[in-house]
Motif scaffolding. Structure first.
Motif, PDB file in Angstrom:
ATOM      1  N   LEU A   2     -15.014  12.050  12.978  1.00 22.21           N
ATOM      2  CA  LEU A   2     -15.174  10.781  12.282  1.00 22.21           C
ATOM      3  C   LEU A   2     -13.938  10.601  11.411  1.00 22.21           C
ATOM      4  N   ASP A   3     -13.144   9.596  11.723  1.00 20.98           N
ATOM      5  CA  ASP A   3     -11.870   9.364  11.044  1.00 20.98           C
ATOM      6  C   ASP A   3     -12.043   8.336   9.932  1.00 20.98           C
ATOM      7  N   PHE A   4     -11.470   8.626   8.765  1.00 13.90           N
ATOM      8  CA  PHE A   4     -11.579   7.755   7.602  1.00 13.90           C
ATOM      9  C   PHE A   4     -10.218   7.143   7.274  1.00 13.90           C
ATOM     10  N   TYR A   5     -10.269   5.865   6.892  1.00 13.22           N
ATOM     11  CA  TYR A   5      -9.060   5.105   6.560  1.00 13.22           C
ATOM     12  C   TYR A   5      -9.259   4.359   5.251  1.00 13.22           C
ATOM     13  N   LEU A   6      -8.187   4.184   4.533  1.00  6.71           N
ATOM     14  CA  LEU A   6      -8.167   3.423   3.290  1.00  6.71           C
ATOM     15  C   LEU A   6      -8.210   1.939   3.617  1.00  6.71           C
ATOM     16  N   ILE A   7      -9.060   1.182   2.910  1.00  2.00           N
ATOM     17  CA  ILE A   7      -9.125  -0.265   3.112  1.00  2.00           C
ATOM     18  C   ILE A   7      -9.466  -0.930   1.782  1.00  2.00           C
ATOM     19  N   LYS A   8      -8.751  -1.973   1.449  1.00  3.82           N
ATOM     20  CA  LYS A   8      -9.009  -2.724   0.221  1.00  3.82           C
ATOM     21  C   LYS A   8     -10.378  -3.384   0.302  1.00  3.82           C
ATOM     22  N   ASP A   9     -11.080  -3.456  -0.827  1.00  2.00           N
ATOM     23  CA  ASP A   9     -12.409  -4.063  -0.849  1.00  2.00           C
ATOM     24  C   ASP A   9     -12.407  -5.504  -0.359  1.00  2.00           C
ATOM     25  N   LEU A  20      -4.218   0.544   9.293  1.00  2.00           N
ATOM     26  CA  LEU A  20      -4.754   1.191   8.099  1.00  2.00           C
ATOM     27  C   LEU A  20      -4.188   2.595   7.903  1.00  2.00           C
ATOM     28  N   GLU A  21      -4.246   3.072   6.665  1.00  2.00           N
ATOM     29  CA  GLU A  21      -3.754   4.401   6.329  1.00  2.00           C
ATOM     30  C   GLU A  21      -4.853   5.441   6.561  1.00  2.00           C
ATOM     31  N   PHE A  22      -4.591   6.414   7.423  1.00  2.00           N
ATOM     32  CA  PHE A  22      -5.513   7.512   7.692  1.00  2.00           C
ATOM     33  C   PHE A  22      -5.600   8.410   6.459  1.00  2.00           C
ATOM     34  N   LEU A  78     -15.769  16.146   1.886  1.00  2.00           N
ATOM     35  CA  LEU A  78     -15.886  14.706   1.692  1.00  2.00           C
ATOM     36  C   LEU A  78     -15.064  14.244   0.494  1.00  2.00           C
ATOM     37  N   PHE A  79     -15.111  15.008  -0.587  1.00  2.00           N
ATOM     38  CA  PHE A  79     -14.427  14.574  -1.800  1.00  2.00           C
ATOM     39  C   PHE A  79     -12.917  14.714  -1.721  1.00  2.00           C
ATOM     40  N   LYS A  80     -12.402  15.500  -0.792  1.00  4.06           N
ATOM     41  CA  LYS A  80     -10.955  15.501  -0.539  1.00  4.06           C
ATOM     42  C   LYS A  80     -10.533  14.123  -0.036  1.00  4.06           C
ATOM     43  N   ILE A  81     -11.405  13.499   0.750  1.00  9.58           N
ATOM     44  CA  ILE A  81     -11.134  12.154   1.263  1.00  9.58           C
ATOM     45  C   ILE A  81     -11.299  11.126   0.155  1.00  9.58           C
ATOM     46  N   ILE A  82     -12.390  11.226  -0.585  1.00  9.52           N
ATOM     47  CA  ILE A  82     -12.689  10.247  -1.631  1.00  9.52           C
ATOM     48  C   ILE A  82     -11.651  10.277  -2.757  1.00  9.52           C
ATOM     49  N   GLU A  83     -11.144  11.457  -3.096  1.00  6.33           N
ATOM     50  CA  GLU A  83     -10.150  11.571  -4.172  1.00  6.33           C
ATOM     51  C   GLU A  83      -8.908  10.734  -3.910  1.00  6.33           C
ATOM     52  N   ILE A  84      -8.571  10.543  -2.658  1.00  2.48           N
ATOM     53  CA  ILE A  84      -7.361   9.800  -2.286  1.00  2.48           C
ATOM     54  C   ILE A  84      -7.441   8.347  -2.753  1.00  2.48           C
ATOM     55  N   ILE A  85      -8.637   7.784  -2.814  1.00  2.00           N
ATOM     56  CA  ILE A  85      -8.755   6.365  -3.139  1.00  2.00           C
ATOM     57  C   ILE A  85      -9.006   6.089  -4.611  1.00  2.00           C
ATOM     58  N   GLU A  86      -9.085   7.123  -5.441  1.00  2.00           N
ATOM     59  CA  GLU A  86      -9.338   6.898  -6.863  1.00  2.00           C
ATOM     60  C   GLU A  86      -8.329   5.921  -7.463  1.00  2.00           C
ATOM     61  N   ASN A  87      -8.843   5.024  -8.285  1.00  2.00           N
ATOM     62  CA  ASN A  87      -8.032   4.042  -9.009  1.00  2.00           C
ATOM     63  C   ASN A  87      -7.248   3.092  -8.099  1.00  2.00           C
ATOM     64  N   ASN A  89      -9.040   0.500  -6.242  1.00  2.00           N
ATOM     65  CA  ASN A  89      -9.907  -0.649  -5.913  1.00  2.00           C
ATOM     66  C   ASN A  89     -10.036  -0.803  -4.406  1.00  2.00           C
ATOM     67  N   SER A  90     -10.109   0.307  -3.747  1.00  2.00           N
ATOM     68  CA  SER A  90     -10.230   0.318  -2.293  1.00  2.00           C
ATOM     69  C   SER A  90     -11.476   1.063  -1.884  1.00  2.00           C
ATOM     70  N   GLY A  91     -11.826   0.843  -0.653  1.00  2.00           N
ATOM     71  CA  GLY A  91     -12.936   1.555  -0.064  1.00  2.00           C
ATOM     72  C   GLY A  91     -12.448   2.382   1.110  1.00  2.00           C
ATOM     73  N   ILE A  92     -13.410   2.768   1.915  1.00  2.00           N
ATOM     74  CA  ILE A  92     -13.131   3.600   3.081  1.00  2.00           C
ATOM     75  C   ILE A  92     -13.802   2.960   4.284  1.00  2.00           C
ATOM     76  N   ILE A  93     -13.120   2.987   5.401  1.00  2.00           N
ATOM     77  CA  ILE A  93     -13.734   2.587   6.645  1.00  2.00           C
ATOM     78  C   ILE A  93     -13.643   3.779   7.601  1.00  2.00           C
ATOM     79  N   ALA A  94     -14.759   4.016   8.291  1.00  2.00           N
ATOM     80  CA  ALA A  94     -14.833   5.156   9.207  1.00  2.00           C
ATOM     81  C   ALA A  94     -14.950   4.652  10.637  1.00  2.00           C
ATOM     82  N   PHE A  95     -14.205   5.309  11.509  1.00  2.00           N
ATOM     83  CA  PHE A  95     -14.275   5.010  12.922  1.00  2.00           C
ATOM     84  C   PHE A  95     -14.667   6.292  13.659  1.00  2.00           C
ATOM     85  N   GLY A  96     -15.802   6.249  14.316  1.00  2.00           N
ATOM     86  CA  GLY A  96     -16.261   7.408  15.087  1.00  2.00           C
ATOM     87  C   GLY A  96     -15.737   7.353  16.498  1.00  2.00           C
ATOM     88  N   ASP A  97     -15.435   8.534  17.036  1.00  2.00           N
ATOM     89  CA  ASP A  97     -14.988   8.536  18.437  1.00  2.00           C
ATOM     90  C   ASP A  97     -15.873   9.382  19.288  1.00  2.00           C
TER      91      ASP A  97
END
Length: 97
Positions: A2-9, A20-22, A78-87, A89-97
């Motif tokens: 499951l790949d996660f990418y940064l996406i603005k709200d 998008l940024e992986f 999970l929090f290694k991924i979440i830490e990247i978006i701190e401050n 105002n973005s969210g995360i979008i996940a694409f499953g393969d």
């Protein structure tokens, strides 16, 4: 995976992550464990695409605090991924393969 990418709200949900940024990925076992532990809500599916806005991510962080799982191996992944978006105002979008 499951790949996660940064996406603005305020950004429109794309059909694919090409622009998008992986920011990380989770395997199916880790994802299932996070659901079992109550960190990820049960309605999310590993093989489906989904999006978490910044407010939803704050709730996931609160769930982690409430369950006192900060030192859990699955939660740390999970929090290694979440830490990247701190401050950001973005969210995360996940694409499953």
């Amino acid at each position: 995976m499951l790949d996660f990418y940064l996406i603005k709200d305020d950004q429109i949900t794309p059909d694919s992550p090409t622009e998008l940024e992986f920011i990380g990925q989770l395997d199916s076992k880790t994802f299932k464990n996070l659901k079992t532990k109550g960190i990820i809500e049960n309605h999310y599916e590993y093989n489906s695409d989904f999006r978490w806005y910044s407010e939803q991510i704050k709730q996931i962080c609160q769930n982690n605090i409430d369950h006192k799982l900060q030192n859990d191996t699955d939660v740390k992944q999970l929090f290694k991924i979440i830490e990247i978006i701190e401050n950001t105002n973005s969210g995360i979008i996940a694409f499953g393969d």
